[in-house]
Design a protein around this motif. Structure first.
Motif, mmCIF file in Angstrom:
data_model
loop_
_atom_site.group_PDB
_atom_site.id
_atom_site.type_symbol
_atom_site.label_atom_id
_atom_site.label_comp_id
_atom_site.label_asym_id
_atom_site.label_seq_id
_atom_site.Cartn_x
_atom_site.Cartn_y
_atom_site.Cartn_z
ATOM 1 N N LEU A 98 0.824 -1.286 0.071
ATOM 2 C CA LEU A 98 0.151 -0.124 0.157
ATOM 3 C C LEU A 98 0.785 1.191 0.083
ATOM 4 N N PHE A 99 2.046 1.449 0.727
ATOM 5 C CA PHE A 99 2.892 2.297 0.886
ATOM 6 C C PHE A 99 3.410 2.714 -0.755
ATOM 7 N N GLN A 100 3.928 1.692 -1.075
ATOM 8 C CA GLN A 100 4.602 1.763 -2.408
ATOM 9 C C GLN A 100 3.492 2.418 -3.663
ATOM 10 N N LYS A 101 2.339 1.841 -3.521
ATOM 11 C CA LYS A 101 1.370 2.418 -4.448
ATOM 12 C C LYS A 101 1.117 3.584 -4.114
ATOM 13 N N SER A 102 0.811 4.150 -2.981
ATOM 14 C CA SER A 102 0.758 5.690 -2.535
ATOM 15 C C SER A 102 1.862 6.367 -2.879
ATOM 16 N N GLN A 103 3.226 6.016 -2.703
ATOM 17 C CA GLN A 103 4.476 6.979 -3.111
ATOM 18 C C GLN A 103 4.494 6.908 -4.494
ATOM 19 N N GLN A 104 3.805 6.062 -5.513
ATOM 20 C CA GLN A 104 3.858 6.086 -6.829
ATOM 21 C C GLN A 104 2.842 6.992 -7.452
ATOM 22 N N GLY A 105 2.298 7.677 -6.523
ATOM 23 C CA GLY A 105 1.248 8.869 -7.083
ATOM 24 C C GLY A 105 -0.214 8.760 -6.836
ATOM 25 N N ASN A 106 -0.747 7.487 -6.328
ATOM 26 C CA ASN A 106 -1.962 7.181 -5.735
ATOM 27 C C ASN A 106 -2.219 7.950 -4.363
ATOM 28 N N ASP A 107 -2.541 9.273 -4.190
ATOM 29 C CA ASP A 107 -2.653 9.895 -2.984
ATOM 30 C C ASP A 107 -3.961 9.477 -2.172
ATOM 31 N N ALA A 108 -4.854 8.468 -2.852
ATOM 32 C CA ALA A 108 -6.018 8.129 -2.471
ATOM 33 C C ALA A 108 -5.668 7.074 -1.257
ATOM 34 N N LEU A 109 -4.791 6.474 -1.504
ATOM 35 C CA LEU A 109 -4.184 5.431 -0.613
ATOM 36 C C LEU A 109 -3.492 5.726 0.647
ATOM 37 N N ASP A 110 -3.102 7.216 0.725
ATOM 38 C CA ASP A 110 -2.582 7.566 2.130
ATOM 39 C C ASP A 110 -3.375 7.279 3.156
ATOM 40 N N GLU A 111 -4.612 7.511 3.266
ATOM 41 C CA GLU A 111 -5.668 7.427 4.191
ATOM 42 C C GLU A 111 -5.651 5.786 4.664
ATOM 43 N N VAL A 112 -5.856 5.017 3.585
ATOM 44 C CA VAL A 112 -6.135 3.526 3.735
ATOM 45 C C VAL A 112 -4.462 3.019 4.306
ATOM 46 N N SER A 113 -3.427 3.468 3.801
ATOM 47 C CA SER A 113 -2.184 3.128 4.485
ATOM 48 C C SER A 113 -2.232 3.390 6.166
ATOM 49 N N PHE A 114 -2.698 4.438 6.277
ATOM 50 C CA PHE A 114 -2.700 5.092 7.683
ATOM 51 C C PHE A 114 -3.440 3.963 8.650
ATOM 52 N N LYS A 115 -4.602 3.629 7.981
ATOM 53 C CA LYS A 115 -5.558 2.718 8.693
ATOM 54 C C LYS A 115 -5.152 1.528 8.789
ATOM 55 N N VAL A 116 -4.526 0.946 7.928
ATOM 56 C CA VAL A 116 -3.885 -0.428 8.043
ATOM 57 C C VAL A 116 -2.562 -0.411 8.937
ATOM 58 N N CYS A 117 -2.052 0.589 9.081
ATOM 59 C CA CYS A 117 -0.575 0.819 10.023
ATOM 60 C C CYS A 117 -1.354 0.691 11.426
ATOM 61 N N VAL A 118 -2.276 1.592 11.424
ATOM 62 C CA VAL A 118 -2.785 1.460 12.978
ATOM 63 C C VAL A 118 -3.445 0.304 13.352
ATOM 64 N N CYS A 119 -3.927 -0.399 12.448
ATOM 65 C CA CYS A 119 -4.579 -1.836 12.923
ATOM 66 C C CYS A 119 -3.364 -2.450 13.312
ATOM 67 N N ASN A 120 -2.224 -2.655 12.299
ATOM 68 C CA ASN A 120 -1.148 -3.584 12.784
ATOM 69 C C ASN A 120 -0.633 -3.001 14.262
ATOM 70 N N THR A 121 -0.484 -1.583 14.209
ATOM 71 C CA THR A 121 0.286 -1.273 15.365
ATOM 72 C C THR A 121 -0.305 -1.828 16.761
ATOM 73 N N VAL A 122 -1.807 -1.407 16.719
ATOM 74 C CA VAL A 122 -2.740 -1.980 17.798
ATOM 75 C C VAL A 122 -2.265 -3.684 18.044
ATOM 76 N N CYS A 123 -2.541 -4.081 17.031
ATOM 77 C CA CYS A 123 -2.187 -5.826 17.143
ATOM 78 C C CYS A 123 -0.719 -5.971 17.678
ATOM 79 N N ASP A 124 0.283 -5.377 17.243
ATOM 80 C CA ASP A 124 1.489 -5.485 17.831
ATOM 81 C C ASP A 124 1.539 -5.253 19.487
ATOM 82 N N VAL A 125 0.951 -4.035 19.820
ATOM 83 C CA VAL A 125 0.640 -3.877 21.082
ATOM 84 C C VAL A 125 -0.009 -4.721 21.910
#
Length: 952
Positions: A323-350
């Motif tokens: 998701l991050f790679q697609k976001s960095q390639q110009g798909n700005d709509a994925l910034d929010e999705v990347s953030f949400k998946v990152c939050v889910c992963n972080t809470v899971c790690d905690v």
């Protein structure tokens, strides 16, 4: 003996050699008895291996295996030129049908294998005949593959037909092959019968054929998606057959891990949109969402999985990276999705007790109301407070509390602290303590409830806070705390480069340029500081903290820099070497095999553009020498590595020389190579310079670049060695080089000194002063490794003797004798106290004016030196105990001379002592030789012990 598979290669190579006729024309291999026997032998070896394609494919090239299976078809009476697809397998003898099956299975397996990427092997030094042979084999393989691919459709049809056979088949054994080689009239048709050969059941045949068909269908599915359905059918059929019959009963083993991977991939690739959601796996659901762009459902899957925890951490991270790679390639709509998946992963790690990923910290450097709302939603949905354990609640509470401490905006802090989950997880006193901490930490937050501001309520300025945090940053060695401090510092100011705040943080220049090239300032500071602190802990032997810091740094750089990842793996290898050598290695415990493998892997590494520290290669070679990995250094180390790495070359020469030393005949070839390398290192380059007066003077450059390394580098490397044989070898080399000097008066003795050349062609080029200094440094270092090595002690004594330090020389001569004789209670070995050593001890005593000691030592020689003894006894100005030493003299001639001498001088008392010594019955010349030797040995022991007490 060669392994069985190699015998196949040898037999077939011999049988396929072309012949040359009388006109020197190359002819095909003749079909004579010799070649037929060789081909039969090759088939027998394959039969011995039960025609296991897994074994044969691993060890035989495509051309050789093609030749072998064609011979099998030929001997199984398959008519040449016949298309296998046109043959009815059910009408053929069992062994013939099995031969056709084997060939067609191999054909499609080879096609599948050729589609996999192959790691290119680094070529060695160019050799024309080898290159030609490799090129021919490559072209032959390509031609065979081309034919196999053209016939792939036919091979698939043959195998599909085999699934309908539903009967047992037989494969040739050594016995059936022997029967086929007999005269046709003697076989009586036994090889054609249903009982000849090794029985392969119908279920086993179906299992293997289904697996091979599944693999070819899966490979073809990359261009034709519908074929994946066929692959899925075959793989699941294979799975059923294995479950029914058990994998241990199969003659042809199947990699069940690979089969499971194939099945999982087929499930994902063949899942359709109308499948029932409850039947789809999370993997297939995520794949479908990523493919269709349904990111809302993707986030929902991750959020639901925070309760079930069925997705592995690595899979979660891989989706986030995509998701991050697609976001960095110009798909700005994925910034929010990347953030949400990152939050889910972080809470899971905690919740699972893992450290928080740095990407989450970076995303929360600039929090917003929407971000906080979603984070709280994820936290609430990831924990069931009624059923959750106390440990789980504490982890979530600590996470939310640290989140508050990391924020400066009171509005966001209030959003978290007033949330229902926060109130339930933290008690009243914990919340109050948190508010007090916030008040003390941030100058912007004033939660004081007093109406009048007191002195203690005045918040500290931002610069004071930054200074305190920098001080904590300098002192901390906890990676998690370092990261937290840097996040807080970067939240306060973006203008500072925090990796510069301490001049003690040093990173090698080869790494510095790569680290400082990181664009994100927080990541750059964190990587630099973690590495610098890790290297410092390593230098002061705090290996526990060094490992923690390096592990954190490795985890961080793995996400974005393969180059820095390899750098950290290299540094962790060096750390593991240091840890073992300082711990278990001290007691002689061998390093684990995986550490030795990693050391070899580092030396053989050929990754381009990776910054390398020379010290790591140096430590790796020293490590292998110290643990006697001479076989690898001598025989297995790649030649290009020897040519490019001076430490590997030196290590190989040392290993080869040491390897040949214990043998009955000392080989001088490798010793000569090592000698020449060291002579080059110790040589100086001469330059002529014309002075102001017009005269030409000679300038010598001490650190010459003529050799593979500088002398100081060689000395530094040797001081990393601990193996006695290696140290003895290199020490004897330098001693010999020291002795070669023309103006040398006193040679130094050393073990194995005879293996080195006795002369140097260009004697003037060698810097003998540097050699003498090196010998002194080396023997001093060697004695720190083993202070009781008598050969090294003799070398040290010889050095002191050569530099006219006679008392020190005697000390080490006596120490060498003491350590190998239990403080002279046993006889000193004659190879330690040689005549040369005794003569040097005599000279030391003489120059120290200890003349009685000289006379006694003259008895130690193989032939008593009466001339020196008598001359010494004539000296009246002696600094030793004189007549008190007479009891240590066992040679009657010397005692008689002493009696005469004292009588002549009128020294009655001393004459009586000498007469008393002569009168001892054990010195009577009529005694047996054993008694005389025992008397001499007892006096030697007492004298040497007395000397030792004097000079130690």
């Amino acid at each position: 003996d060669p392994p069985p598979v190699q015998l196949i290669v040898q037999f077939l190579e011999q049988a396929s050699k072309p012949s040359v006729n009388e006109q020197n024309q190359v002819q095909p291999p003749p079909d004579n008895k010799r070649n037929r026997i060789l081909k039969l032998l090759a088939l027998k070896v394959a039969a011995h291996l039960k025609w296991d394609l897994d074994v044969l494919e691993k060890s035989l090239s495509v051309p050789v295996l093609n030749m072998l299976l064609n011979e099998l078809l030929c001997i199984s009476k398959v008519p040449p030129g016949t298309k296998h697809v046109d043959v009815d397998l059910s009408s053929l003898p069992p062994t013939t049908a099995m031969a056709i099956l084997l060939y067609n299975r191999w054909a499609i397996r080879t096609i599948v294998q050729s589609s996999f990427p192959v790691k290119q092997v680094k070529p060695g030094p160019p050799q024309l005949n080898v290159m030609n042979q490799m090129q021919q084999e490559k072209e032959l393989t390509e031609n065979i593959l081309k034919v196999l691919k053209e016939q792939a459709a036919d091979s698939i049809l043959v195998l599909e037909g085999a699934l309908k056979l539903n009967k047992d088949l037989y494969v040739h054994t050594i016995r059936t092959l022997d029967l086929l080689a007999m005269e046709p009239g003697m076989v009586n048709g036994e090889t054609e019968s249903s009982t000849a050969g090794l029985k392969i059941s119908a279920e086993e045949i179906q299992c293997q054929v289904c697996y091979d068909l599944g693999a070819i269908y899966f490979q073809q599915g990359s261009t034709n998606v519908a074929v994946h359905e066929k692959a899925k059918e075959k793989f699941f059929k294979t799975k059923e057959l294995i479950a029914k019959n058990g994998s241990s009963s199969l003659h042809f083993t199947i990699d069940e891990e690979r089969l499971a991977g194939y099945c999982q991939a087929c499930e994902v690739l063949t899942s359709s949109s109308d499948d029932a959601s409850q039947q789809a796996t999370p993997y297939s659901q995520i794949h479908s969402c990523m493919k269709s762009g349904n990111y809302q459902d993707l986030v929902k899957i991750f959020l639901e999985d925070n309760l079930t925890l069925s997705l592995p951490q690595q899979f979660r991270q891989s989706v986030l990276r995509e998701l991050f790679q697609k976001s960095q390639q110009g798909n700005d709509a994925l910034d929010e999705v990347s953030f949400k998946v990152c939050v889910c992963n972080t809470v899971c790690d905690v919740l699972q007790g893992r450290t928080i990923d740095i990407q989450f910290c970076q995303l929360f450097l600039k929090p917003s109301k929407e971000k906080i709302d979603f984070l709280l939603e994820v936290c609430s949905g990831s924990i069931n407070l009624e059923n959750a354990s106390e440990a789980l609640k504490r982890k979530m509470a600590a996470f939310l509390k640290n989140l508050c401490l990391g924020m400066e905006d009171l509005q966001f802090v209030f959003m978290i602290s007033s949330h229902e989950l926060f109130i339930k997880l933290l008690k009243d006193d914990e919340r109050k303590l948190l508010i007090d901490q916030m008040r003390k930490r941030s100058p912007r937050i004033n939660l004081c409830t007093k109406p009048v501001t007191s002195f203690y309520d005045i918040p500290a300025s931002a610069s004071v806070n930054i200074g305190q945090l920098e001080h904590q940053l300098i002192l901390s060695v906890d990676p998690w705390r370092i990261r937290q401090i840097l996040i807080e510092l970067h939240g306060m100011t973006s203008e500072r480069q925090f990796w510069t705040i301490s001049n003690k943080w040093e990173v090698p220049n080869v790494y510095g340029s790569v680290i400082l090239g990181i664009k994100d300032s927080l990541t750059r500071d964190l990587v630099y500081i973690l590495m610098a602190k890790g290297l410092h802990c390593c230098a002061i032997k705090d290996f526990v903290h060094a490992k923690q810091l390096f592990a954190a740094c490795l985890e961080l750089v793995t996400e974005f820099s393969p180059k820095l990842r390899q750098v950290m793996l290299n540094e962790m290898l060096l750390l593991d070497i240091y840890t073992h050598e300082a711990g278990a290695g001290v007691s002689g415990e061998r390093p684990p095999s995986d550490l030795i493998s990693r050391v070899r892997g580092y030396l053989e590494m050929r990754v381009p553009d990776i910054p390398l520290r020379q010290v790591i290669a140096e430590e790796c070679v020293a490590f292998l020498l110290n643990w006697c990995e001479n076989e690898y250094l001598t025989m297995q180390v790649p030649l290009p590595l020897v040519q490019t790495n001076p430490y590997v070359k030196l290590g190989q020469l040392l290993a080869a020389t040491c390897k040949e030393l214990p043998g009955p005949k000392e080989s001088r070839r490798t010793a000569k190579d090592l000698w020449e390398v060291v002579v080059q290192i110790c040589s100086v380059s001469n330059q002529h310079k014309r002075g102001n007066d017009g005269r030409v003077s000679l300038i010598k450059h001490r650190e010459s670049t003529l050799g593979i390394m500088y002398r100081s580098e060689l000395l530094s490397f040797i001081k990393k060695l601990r193996e006695p044989l290696v140290l003895t070898t290199i020490l004897s080399l330098f001693v010999k080089l020291h002795n070669v000097r023309e103006d040398i008066v006193n040679d130094i003795a050393a073990e194995h000194i005879s293996i080195w050349p006795s002369s140097i062609p260009n004697l003037q080029s060698v810097d003998f002063e540097a050699v003498a200094v090196t010998v002194k440094e080396l023997v001093s270092y060697a004695l720190t490794i083993n202070a009781n090595n008598h050969f090294w002690l003799i070398i040290q004594a010889d050095i002191y003797f050569a530099t006219n330090q006679y008392s020190a020389a005697l000390h080490y001569y006596l120490q060498a004798g003491a350590v190998c004789s239990d403080f002279f209670n046993k006889m000193v070995p004659p190879d330690v106290y040689t005549d040369q050593v005794i003569k040097r001890m005599i000279k030391c005593c003489s120059l120290l004016n200890c003349h009685t000691q000289v006379a006694i030592l003259c008895q130690f020689l193989r032939e008593v030196d009466y001339k020196t003894a008598f001359k010494a006894l004539q000296e009246q100005n002696s600094h030793d105990a004189m007549d008190s030493y007479y009891e240590y003299i066992w040679d009657v001639t010397i005692l008689e001379y002493l009696t005469y001498l004292h009588h002549k001088r009128g020294e009655t008392d001393k004459r009586q002592i000498a007469i008393k010594a002569i009168g001892q019955t054990e010195l009577n010349a009529s005694n047996p030789e054993e008694v005389l030797q025992l008397a001499a040995q007892r006096r030697k022991k007492k004298f040497l012990q007395a000397m030792a007490k004097l000079y130690f």
